[in-house]
Enzyme design. Structure first.
Site, PDB file in Angstrom:
ATOM      1  N   LYS A  13      -3.028  -9.259  11.320  1.00  0.00           N
ATOM      2  CA  LYS A  13      -3.894 -10.384  10.947  1.00  0.00           C
ATOM      3  C   LYS A  13      -3.549 -11.630  11.761  1.00  0.00           C
ATOM      4  O   LYS A  13      -4.415 -12.283  12.329  1.00  0.00           O
ATOM      5  CB  LYS A  13      -3.754 -10.713   9.446  1.00  0.00           C
ATOM      6  CG  LYS A  13      -4.094  -9.566   8.515  1.00  0.00           C
ATOM      7  CD  LYS A  13      -3.966  -9.970   7.057  1.00  0.00           C
ATOM      8  CE  LYS A  13      -2.570 -10.331   6.619  1.00  0.00           C
ATOM      9  NZ  LYS A  13      -1.594  -9.228   6.658  1.00  0.00           N
ATOM     10  N   ARG A  88      -5.340 -13.340  -1.770  1.00  0.00           N
ATOM     11  CA  ARG A  88      -4.483 -12.167  -1.893  1.00  0.00           C
ATOM     12  C   ARG A  88      -4.528 -11.548  -3.279  1.00  0.00           C
ATOM     13  O   ARG A  88      -3.852 -10.567  -3.546  1.00  0.00           O
ATOM     14  CB  ARG A  88      -3.061 -12.621  -1.616  1.00  0.00           C
ATOM     15  CG  ARG A  88      -2.468 -11.984  -0.385  1.00  0.00           C
ATOM     16  CD  ARG A  88      -1.085 -12.543  -0.262  1.00  0.00           C
ATOM     17  NE  ARG A  88      -0.290 -11.770   0.600  1.00  0.00           N
ATOM     18  CZ  ARG A  88      -0.001 -12.095   1.850  1.00  0.00           C
ATOM     19  NH1 ARG A  88      -0.528 -13.170   2.399  1.00  0.00           N
ATOM     20  NH2 ARG A  88       0.807 -11.355   2.553  1.00  0.00           N
ATOM     21  N   ARG A 127       9.560  -6.301  14.692  1.00  0.00           N
ATOM     22  CA  ARG A 127       8.969  -7.628  14.941  1.00  0.00           C
ATOM     23  C   ARG A 127      10.041  -8.705  15.125  1.00  0.00           C
ATOM     24  O   ARG A 127      10.919  -8.870  14.298  1.00  0.00           O
ATOM     25  CB  ARG A 127       8.050  -8.025  13.789  1.00  0.00           C
ATOM     26  CG  ARG A 127       7.591  -9.474  13.911  1.00  0.00           C
ATOM     27  CD  ARG A 127       6.399  -9.773  13.087  1.00  0.00           C
ATOM     28  NE  ARG A 127       6.654  -9.728  11.662  1.00  0.00           N
ATOM     29  CZ  ARG A 127       5.737 -10.011  10.746  1.00  0.00           C
ATOM     30  NH1 ARG A 127       4.511 -10.342  11.107  1.00  0.00           N
ATOM     31  NH2 ARG A 127       6.033  -9.947   9.469  1.00  0.00           N
ATOM     32  N   ARG A 171       6.464  -5.133  -0.199  1.00  0.00           N
ATOM     33  CA  ARG A 171       5.255  -5.872   0.201  1.00  0.00           C
ATOM     34  C   ARG A 171       4.049  -4.929   0.237  1.00  0.00           C
ATOM     35  O   ARG A 171       2.939  -5.310  -0.141  1.00  0.00           O
ATOM     36  CB  ARG A 171       5.463  -6.534   1.574  1.00  0.00           C
ATOM     37  CG  ARG A 171       6.383  -7.758   1.492  1.00  0.00           C
ATOM     38  CD  ARG A 171       6.922  -8.164   2.840  1.00  0.00           C
ATOM     39  NE  ARG A 171       5.912  -8.607   3.782  1.00  0.00           N
ATOM     40  CZ  ARG A 171       6.119  -8.713   5.088  1.00  0.00           C
ATOM     41  NH1 ARG A 171       7.291  -8.398   5.616  1.00  0.00           N
ATOM     42  NH2 ARG A 171       5.162  -9.134   5.884  1.00  0.00           N
TER      43      ARG A 171
HETATM   44  P1  AP5 Z   1       1.175  -9.581  12.738  1.00  0.00           P
HETATM   45  O1  AP5 Z   1       0.015 -10.040  13.546  1.00  0.00           O
HETATM   46  O2  AP5 Z   1       2.292 -10.541  12.515  1.00  0.00           O
HETATM   47  O3  AP5 Z   1       0.658  -8.964  11.358  1.00  0.00           O
HETATM   48  P2  AP5 Z   1       0.248  -9.678  10.008  1.00  0.00           P
HETATM   49  O4  AP5 Z   1      -0.807  -8.827   9.384  1.00  0.00           O
HETATM   50  O5  AP5 Z   1      -0.063 -11.125  10.237  1.00  0.00           O
HETATM   51  O6  AP5 Z   1       1.612  -9.489   9.230  1.00  0.00           O
HETATM   52  P3  AP5 Z   1       2.439 -10.436   8.260  1.00  0.00           P
HETATM   53  O7  AP5 Z   1       3.739  -9.726   8.045  1.00  0.00           O
HETATM   54  O8  AP5 Z   1       2.497 -11.842   8.731  1.00  0.00           O
HETATM   55  O9  AP5 Z   1       1.523 -10.358   7.008  1.00  0.00           O
HETATM   56  P4  AP5 Z   1       1.829 -10.601   5.563  1.00  0.00           P
HETATM   57  O10 AP5 Z   1       0.448 -10.600   5.054  1.00  0.00           O
HETATM   58  O11 AP5 Z   1       2.742  -9.684   4.855  1.00  0.00           O
HETATM   59  O12 AP5 Z   1       2.679 -11.945   5.586  1.00  0.00           O
HETATM   60  P5  AP5 Z   1       2.306 -13.471   5.297  1.00  0.00           P
HETATM   61  O13 AP5 Z   1       2.984 -14.268   6.299  1.00  0.00           O
HETATM   62  O14 AP5 Z   1       0.840 -13.652   5.092  1.00  0.00           O
HETATM   63  O15 AP5 Z   1       1.736  -8.237  13.412  1.00  0.00           O
HETATM   64  C1  AP5 Z   1       2.867  -7.582  12.897  1.00  0.00           C
HETATM   65  C2  AP5 Z   1       3.678  -6.970  14.056  1.00  0.00           C
HETATM   66  O16 AP5 Z   1       2.904  -5.941  14.666  1.00  0.00           O
HETATM   67  C3  AP5 Z   1       4.005  -7.974  15.179  1.00  0.00           C
HETATM   68  O17 AP5 Z   1       5.267  -7.696  15.687  1.00  0.00           O
HETATM   69  C4  AP5 Z   1       2.907  -7.726  16.221  1.00  0.00           C
HETATM   70  O18 AP5 Z   1       3.343  -8.036  17.533  1.00  0.00           O
HETATM   71  C5  AP5 Z   1       2.646  -6.236  16.049  1.00  0.00           C
HETATM   72  N1  AP5 Z   1       1.266  -5.864  16.304  1.00  0.00           N
HETATM   73  C6  AP5 Z   1       0.147  -6.575  15.988  1.00  0.00           C
HETATM   74  N2  AP5 Z   1      -0.958  -5.887  16.352  1.00  0.00           N
HETATM   75  C7  AP5 Z   1      -0.524  -4.720  16.905  1.00  0.00           C
HETATM   76  C8  AP5 Z   1      -1.190  -3.583  17.443  1.00  0.00           C
HETATM   77  N3  AP5 Z   1      -2.533  -3.503  17.504  1.00  0.00           N
HETATM   78  N4  AP5 Z   1      -0.424  -2.547  17.905  1.00  0.00           N
HETATM   79  C9  AP5 Z   1       0.935  -2.613  17.849  1.00  0.00           C
HETATM   80  N5  AP5 Z   1       1.632  -3.664  17.348  1.00  0.00           N
HETATM   81  C10 AP5 Z   1       0.902  -4.701  16.863  1.00  0.00           C
HETATM   82  O19 AP5 Z   1       2.984 -13.679   3.850  1.00  0.00           O
HETATM   83  C11 AP5 Z   1       4.382 -13.678   3.675  1.00  0.00           C
HETATM   84  C12 AP5 Z   1       4.707 -13.937   2.209  1.00  0.00           C
HETATM   85  O20 AP5 Z   1       4.183 -15.230   1.815  1.00  0.00           O
HETATM   86  C13 AP5 Z   1       4.080 -12.959   1.199  1.00  0.00           C
HETATM   87  O21 AP5 Z   1       4.859 -11.787   1.043  1.00  0.00           O
HETATM   88  C14 AP5 Z   1       4.035 -13.827  -0.067  1.00  0.00           C
HETATM   89  O22 AP5 Z   1       5.303 -13.910  -0.663  1.00  0.00           O
HETATM   90  C15 AP5 Z   1       3.685 -15.205   0.468  1.00  0.00           C
HETATM   91  N6  AP5 Z   1       2.233 -15.472   0.517  1.00  0.00           N
HETATM   92  C16 AP5 Z   1       1.470 -15.742   1.621  1.00  0.00           C
HETATM   93  N7  AP5 Z   1       0.189 -15.946   1.293  1.00  0.00           N
HETATM   94  C17 AP5 Z   1       0.129 -15.818  -0.070  1.00  0.00           C
HETATM   95  C18 AP5 Z   1      -0.944 -15.892  -0.999  1.00  0.00           C
HETATM   96  N8  AP5 Z   1      -2.213 -16.129  -0.608  1.00  0.00           N
HETATM   97  N9  AP5 Z   1      -0.644 -15.693  -2.304  1.00  0.00           N
HETATM   98  C19 AP5 Z   1       0.614 -15.446  -2.727  1.00  0.00           C
HETATM   99  N10 AP5 Z   1       1.679 -15.347  -1.892  1.00  0.00           N
HETATM  100  C20 AP5 Z   1       1.432 -15.533  -0.567  1.00  0.00           C
END
Ligand code: AP5
Length: 213
Positions: A13, A88, A127, A171
Site C-alpha cells: 500500500k 481499518r 523490509r 497483524r
Molecule cells: P509496503 O509498501 O511498506 O506495504 P504496506 O502495505 O504499506 O505495509 P505496512 O506494513 O506499512 O502496512 P500496515 O498496514 O501493516 O502498517 P501501517 O503502517 O498502516 O511494502 C512492504 C514491503 O514489501 C517493503 O519492503 C516493500 O519494499 C516490499 N514490496 C512492496 N511491493 C512489492 C512487490 N510488488 N513485490 C515485492 N516486494 C514488494 O500500520 C502500522 C500500525 O499502526 C498498525 O498495526 C496499527 O497498530 C496502527 N494503525 C495504523 N492505521 C490504523 C488505523 N486506521 N486504525 C487503527 N490502528 C492503525
C-alpha cells in the site's frame, strides 16, 4: 481523485501510494506514518498508540478518526487523496463516509492490493527503511547499492519493531478479523477494485492505474 488503499500488512500500500500520489499530484496520507511520527515525538497520541502498535494490534478507533477529521477540516484533502491504512474497521469506514459527506467529498475507489500470507511474512522480514527520507528497501527484491545504507542520503537503514515475525502474524490475524470486513463494505458500495499484489512493483502500479483511470 479520492482513493482508499486496502490490503494486508506488507501488501505494498505504502509503496504504491507514494508512487500514485506523485503521478497524480494528490496527497498521500498514511495513518501508520502519522502514528509512528507521534510515537517518535512522544506526543500524547504517540504514548497511547505505542503499545498497540508494538503488539501489532489496532489503535482504538476514537484515536484515529480524530486524526483524519483534523486533516479534512484543515482542507488538506481538498485536491485529491490516497488514504493508506485508513479505514481499518467498519466503524472507521462509516465515520469516513460521514466526514466526507459532510464536506461534499466523494470517495471514488477503494483499491484492494491482494497478497498471500506467505509472501507477506517474507516481505516484512526483509523490509528495511531509511529513517531520514523514508525510502523502503527489501531483501532480496530491492536491495540498496551499499549494504545497510540508503542510496539517497547514506543514512543507516533500520527496521520497524512490528516487522518481527510473531508480530507480523498477529497483524495478519487482526487484518482478517477487523479489516477484511471493509472489503464487503466497499463492495456493497460498488467502489471496490482489486489488483494482484504479487507482481513486480511496476506491474502492480500499472494494474492500479488501469483500475483508477
Ligand atoms: P509496503 O509498501 O511498506 O506495504 P504496506 O502495505 O504499506 O505495509 P505496512 O506494513 O506499512 O502496512 P500496515 O498496514 O501493516 O502498517 P501501517 O503502517 O498502516 O511494502 C512492504 C514491503 O514489501 C517493503 O519492503 C516493500 O519494499 C516490499 N514490496 C512492496 N511491493 C512489492 C512487490 N510488488 N513485490 C515485492 N516486494 C514488494 O500500520 C502500522 C500500525 O499502526 C498498525 O498495526 C496499527 O497498530 C496502527 N494503525 C495504523 N492505521 C490504523 C488505523 N486506521 N486504525 C487503527 N490502528 C492503525
Amino acid at each position: 481523485m479520492n482513493l482508499v488503499f486496502l490490503g494486508p500488512p506488507g501488501s505494498g500500500k505504502g509503496t504504491q501510494a507514494v508512487r500514485l500520489a506523485k503521478n497524480k499530484g494528490i496527497v498521500h496520507l498514511s495513518t501508520g506514518d502519522l502514528l509512528r511520527e507521534a510515537v517518535k515525538n512522544g506526543t500524547e497520541l504517540g504514548k497511547k498508540a505505542d503499545g498497540y502498535m508494538k503488539a501489532g494490534d489496532l489503535v482504538p478507533d476514537s484515536l484515529i478518526v480524530g486524526l483524519i477529521e483534523d486533516k479534512i477540516a484543515a482542507g488538506d484533502l481538498k485536491s485529491g487523496f490516497i488514504l493508506d491504512g485508513f479505514p481499518r474497521t467498519v466503524p472507521q469506514a462509516e465515520s469516513l463516509n460521514e466526514m466526507l459527506q459532510k464536506n461534499e467529498i466523494t470517495l471514488e475507489k477503494a483499491v484492494l492490493i491482494a497478497v498471500s500470507d506467505n509472501e507477506i511474512v517474507q516481505r516484512l522480514s526483509g523490509r528495511w527503511f531509511c529513517p531520514t527520507c523514508q525510502v523502503t528497501y527489501n531483501y532480496p527484491a530491492n536491495v540498496p547499492k551499499n549494504e545497510g545504507v540508503c542510496d539517497h542520503d547514506g543514512a543507516k537503514l533500520v527496521r520497524r519493531p512490528d516487522d518481527e515475525e510473531k508480530v507480523v502474524r498477529n497483524r495478519l490475524e487482526v487484518y482478517k478479523k477487523q479489516t477484511q470486513p471493509i472489503e464487503d463494505f466497499y463492495r456493497n458500495e460498488s467502489i471496490l477494485a482489486e489488483v494482484k499484489g504479487e507482481q513486480t512493483p511496476d506491474n502492480v502500479f500499472k494494474s492500479i492505474l488501469e483500475v483508477v483511470g
